[in-house]
Design a protein around this motif. Structure first.
Motif, PDB file in Angstrom:
ATOM      1  N   UNK A 500       0.445  -1.193   0.362  1.00  0.00           N
ATOM      2  CA  UNK A 500      -0.059  -0.016   0.452  1.00  0.00           C
ATOM      3  C   UNK A 500       0.662   1.619  -0.013  1.00  0.00           C
ATOM      4  N   UNK A 501       0.648   2.807  -0.588  1.00  0.00           N
ATOM      5  CA  UNK A 501       0.857   3.456  -0.841  1.00  0.00           C
ATOM      6  C   UNK A 501       0.639   4.208   0.687  1.00  0.00           C
ATOM      7  N   UNK A 502       1.125   5.328   0.848  1.00  0.00           N
ATOM      8  CA  UNK A 502       0.658   6.367   1.736  1.00  0.00           C
ATOM      9  C   UNK A 502      -0.770   7.359   1.814  1.00  0.00           C
ATOM     10  N   UNK A 503      -1.127   6.919   0.643  1.00  0.00           N
ATOM     11  CA  UNK A 503      -2.521   7.839   0.325  1.00  0.00           C
ATOM     12  C   UNK A 503      -2.979   6.978   0.897  1.00  0.00           C
ATOM     13  N   UNK A 504      -3.267   5.504   1.018  1.00  0.00           N
ATOM     14  CA  UNK A 504      -3.870   4.513   1.026  1.00  0.00           C
ATOM     15  C   UNK A 504      -3.348   4.760   2.565  1.00  0.00           C
ATOM     16  N   UNK A 505      -2.742   4.666   3.905  1.00  0.00           N
ATOM     17  CA  UNK A 505      -2.237   5.621   4.577  1.00  0.00           C
ATOM     18  C   UNK A 505      -3.343   6.328   5.515  1.00  0.00           C
ATOM     19  N   UNK A 506      -2.428   7.111   4.796  1.00  0.00           N
ATOM     20  CA  UNK A 506      -3.684   8.466   5.541  1.00  0.00           C
ATOM     21  C   UNK A 506      -4.992   8.056   5.741  1.00  0.00           C
ATOM     22  N   UNK A 507      -5.235   6.865   4.303  1.00  0.00           N
ATOM     23  CA  UNK A 507      -7.124   6.522   4.446  1.00  0.00           C
ATOM     24  C   UNK A 507      -7.574   6.203   5.749  1.00  0.00           C
ATOM     25  N   UNK A 508      -6.734   4.887   5.645  1.00  0.00           N
ATOM     26  CA  UNK A 508      -7.354   3.509   6.615  1.00  0.00           C
ATOM     27  C   UNK A 508      -6.519   3.956   7.603  1.00  0.00           C
ATOM     28  N   UNK A 509      -5.522   4.004   8.572  1.00  0.00           N
ATOM     29  CA  UNK A 509      -4.908   4.515   9.682  1.00  0.00           C
ATOM     30  C   UNK A 509      -6.179   5.084  10.626  1.00  0.00           C
ATOM     31  N   UNK A 510      -6.674   6.259  10.379  1.00  0.00           N
ATOM     32  CA  UNK A 510      -7.830   6.926  11.096  1.00  0.00           C
ATOM     33  C   UNK A 510      -8.671   5.937  11.839  1.00  0.00           C
ATOM     34  N   UNK A 511      -9.271   5.174  10.622  1.00  0.00           N
ATOM     35  CA  UNK A 511     -10.525   4.030  10.738  1.00  0.00           C
ATOM     36  C   UNK A 511     -10.153   2.712  11.284  1.00  0.00           C
ATOM     37  N   UNK A 512      -9.179   2.345  10.864  1.00  0.00           N
ATOM     38  CA  UNK A 512      -8.131   1.320  12.266  1.00  0.00           C
ATOM     39  C   UNK A 512      -8.390   1.230  13.167  1.00  0.00           C
TER      40      UNK A 512
END
Length: 667
Positions: A500-512
């Motif tokens: 995964x790239x950083x864009x996905x991380x910025x979107x997924x990490x708060x939800x996780x």
């Protein structure tokens, strides 16, 4: 040109003459009374809205009823109602809303000119019919009667406010949008039922399929459900906000089974209950803010009214086409029955009728299928003299025995056959598709079959072409969906490493984090950096560095659980999210990853490279509870690990006030 509605009743013509240029004193009195009544009704609607809705929602309100009244009056009576609209709007602005006279004049002028422009455009193109039975008329009603009329009226209100104080471009656009929304919602809410009320003598183009009892029970149940939703059900948490939009289902049923008039009046009742509940502080739309409740009700007015207008027009158009087709079929059946009766009187009469038929007809005996007569059109279709050929039967023209037996079985069971598709062949062997209709008649004591034949080969060819085109279109759509899926994957994947790239991380990490912490479980974060990666690029080249990063990403991904997430954070840095993993297990996992990378050389082009990594470890909620702080804690720990000599892991320090814990493991 087909007329959807009958001409207006005589009283409508009298009303038009009454609003025409008055000549006698009696006509002048009637003209003045009509204009006065319209102006009073305009002002009364404005006072009603201002009294019940404005306290909860500052002007412009959610639904401005005078806009709908004005448009309906112009569509019904024409441009001669402008004095009533202008005076009514002026009185409303000055006496009810308290607008200064110059601003009131501007606002009243906009309120009168807008409906005049939209209404006269609709009158000119609809030719006396209501603009709800054709899709083109509906779109004309929406853009001219709703969009243009509301825009001109809202512009007048904006100019009236700007007369004393210019609000600025942003505020002016906001006020213009709010005013337009209020006028558009009021028009959609109030104009259709008023127009149906004024055209009480008109009829729908399609007869009602539902009985009056069905219509009454369905309408009562729908209004009862709406009353429960908007007046009886309190929903402070917004759990049932979407339920009112399901009321469009009985509206569509009413439009399809009863009439558009009934559907629009039922919609008017539903929306009236919605507005009453929102203004009264009850119902599913009412929450902490009465203004928000009215806004939700207004959005429902827009969505339900527009949906009913468009779908109702489609239903009316389809129903009208079906009615015309039914009448045409009924007329054709009556003609066939009449000709069949005439053929039964005598054989000579039968031949005359067969010869005069506008389509191919064949007369054959039921017992053995021998053709006794065929008209000229049938002989041209089959390319031969049919009735003069000795022993020629209808069975000779069927391509397959199965099709022949099927027709014979239907004739035995029903005594007639209507519009049956079958493959036939002429005397030259040409095979074509035909639509046949058969009827039994008695002639001279013998049962005969009259068969009408219509060559539909061209229609079949077109159907096949259409089917082929549909298949090609479906295949093209599948390819587009596949490409879209690939593009979505590329948006969240790093093209070099496959993680995964950083864009996905910025979107997924708060939800996780939010989901895992809500369950009372920790979330561990590993920030990993390849040691001396710049030296690899400088020594072996960037392609070798890309091979190192690609191999490193694959090894990290293969060493993690299925619900873990590895992302390329930037350059040679990777960030690993471990949901549900405690700090102790995260330290053990980080040490395992460090040893895996250390012990497995990486093949980069023609070189075998030994790569080590430094790892920073952080855990939520120990080190932070939000994504940004947790990433910062892991990044700080990574910096400590790199500063301490690399090829090691370091655990982040907890925030001040918590028991410190620092762990550094090295190879």
């Amino acid at each position: 040109m087909t007329t959807w509605l009958p001409p207006p009743p005589r009283r409508s013509n009298r009303d038009k003459r009454m609003l025409a240029s008055p000549h006698t004193s009696r006509q002048k009195v009637r003209y003045a009374l009509v204009l006065l009544s319209l102006g009073l009704l305009y002002g009364g609607c404005g006072w009603l809205i201002d009294h019940f809705f404005t306290p909860n929602n500052p002007f412009p309100v959610t639904v401005w009823l005078p806009a709908g009244l004005a448009l309906a009056a112009v569509i019904r009576w024409g441009h001669r109602v402008w004095p009533a609209l202008l005076l009514g709007a002026l009185a409303l602005q000055t006496l009810v809303l308290g607008t200064p006279l110059p601003g009131a004049l501007l606002a009243a002028l906009g309120a009168a000119v807008g409906p005049l422009l939209g209404g006269m455009h609709i009158r000119r193109h609809c030719s006396g019919r209501l603009p709800f039975y054709r899709l083109g008329d509906v779109f004309r009603f929406l853009w001219a009667g709703v969009g243009l009329s509301a825009l001109v009226s809202a512009s007048g209100s904006l100019l009236a406010q700007a007369w004393w104080h210019y609000p600025g471009v942003s505020a002016a656009l906001q006020q213009l949008c709010a005013g337009w929304l209020a006028d558009a919602t009021g028009t959609l809410f109030f104009a259709p039922p008023l127009l149906f009320l004024q055209r009480s003598g008109g009829v729908d183009p399609v007869p009602a399929r539902a009985s009056p009892l069905e219509l009454a029970s369905g309408s009562a149940a729908t209004l009862l459900a709406a009353a429960v939703l908007f007046l009886g059900l309190n929903d402070p948490h917004g759990l049932y906000t979407a339920l009112p939009y399901l009321l469009i289902i009985p509206l569509m049923w009413t439009a399809a089974r009863a009439s558009l008039r009934s559907a629009h009046w039922l919609a008017f009742g539903i929306l009236l209950l919605a507005l009453a509940g929102a203004a009264g502080g009850r119902g599913v739309f009412f929450g902490d803010s009465p203004g928000l409740a009215l806004l939700n009700a207004g959005m429902m007015v827009l969505s339900q009214s527009v949906t009913l207008l468009i779908m109702g027009a489609l239903i009316a158009e389809r129903g009208s086409a079906e009615e015309r087709l039914r009448r045409a079929n009924h007329g054709l059946e009556e003609k066939v029955a009449e000709r069949t009766a005439q053929l039964a009187e005598s054989e000579a009469r039968q031949k005359q009728l067969v010869d005069a038929a506008p389509f191919p007809l064949v007369l054959s005996r039921l017992a053995d299928g021998v053709i006794t007569y065929a008209n000229e059109r049938a002989e041209r279709m089959f390319k031969g003299r049919l009735h003069s050929t000795q022993g020629l039967t209808v069975d000779d023209f069927y391509v397959t025995a199965q099709a022949r037996d099927e027709v014979a079985a239907l004739m035995r069971d029903k005594g007639q056959l209507r519009d049956h598709e079958v493959r036939l062949q002429d005397t030259g062997g040409r095979i074509f598709w035909a639509l046949i209709s058969c009827t039994l008649v008695r002639s001279g004591g013998t049962l005969h079959v009259i068969t009408g034949i219509n060559d539909i080969s061209e229609r079949k060819r077109l159907e096949h072409s259409l089917k082929t085109a549909n298949e090609a279109l479906r295949q093209h759509l599948n390819e587009i969906e596949s490409l879209q899926s690939g593009l979505k994957e590329q948006l969240v994947r790093d093209p070099l490493t496959g993680v995964f790239n950083r864009r996905y991380l910025d979107d997924a990490l708060p939800r996780v984090l939010a989901h895992t912490l809500a369950l009372g479980k920790p979330v561990a974060l590993l920030m990993l950096d390849a040691d001396h990666f710049k030296r690899i690029n400088d020594t072996y080249g960037h392609k070798a560095g890309d091979c190192v990063l690609s191999t490193l990403g694959a090894r990290l991904r293969d060493s993690l659980r299925s619900n873990d997430m590895v992302c390329r954070y930037g350059g040679e840095e990777f960030l690993i999210v471990l949901p549900g993993m405690s700090l102790e297990h995260a330290i053990a996992k980080a040490e395992q990853l460090r040893k895996v990378v250390q012990q497995w050389p990486i093949e980069a082009l023609d070189h075998t490279l030994n790569v080590t990594v430094s790892i920073g470890v952080a855990c939520s909620p120990l080190h932070a509870e939000d994504a940004e702080s947790l990433v910062h804690a892991a990044d700080t720990a990574l910096y400590v690990a790199k500063s301490s000599g690399r090829d090691r892991l370091c655990v982040a320090e907890p925030p001040a006030g918590m028991s410190p814990r620092s762990t550094t493991l090295s190879g």
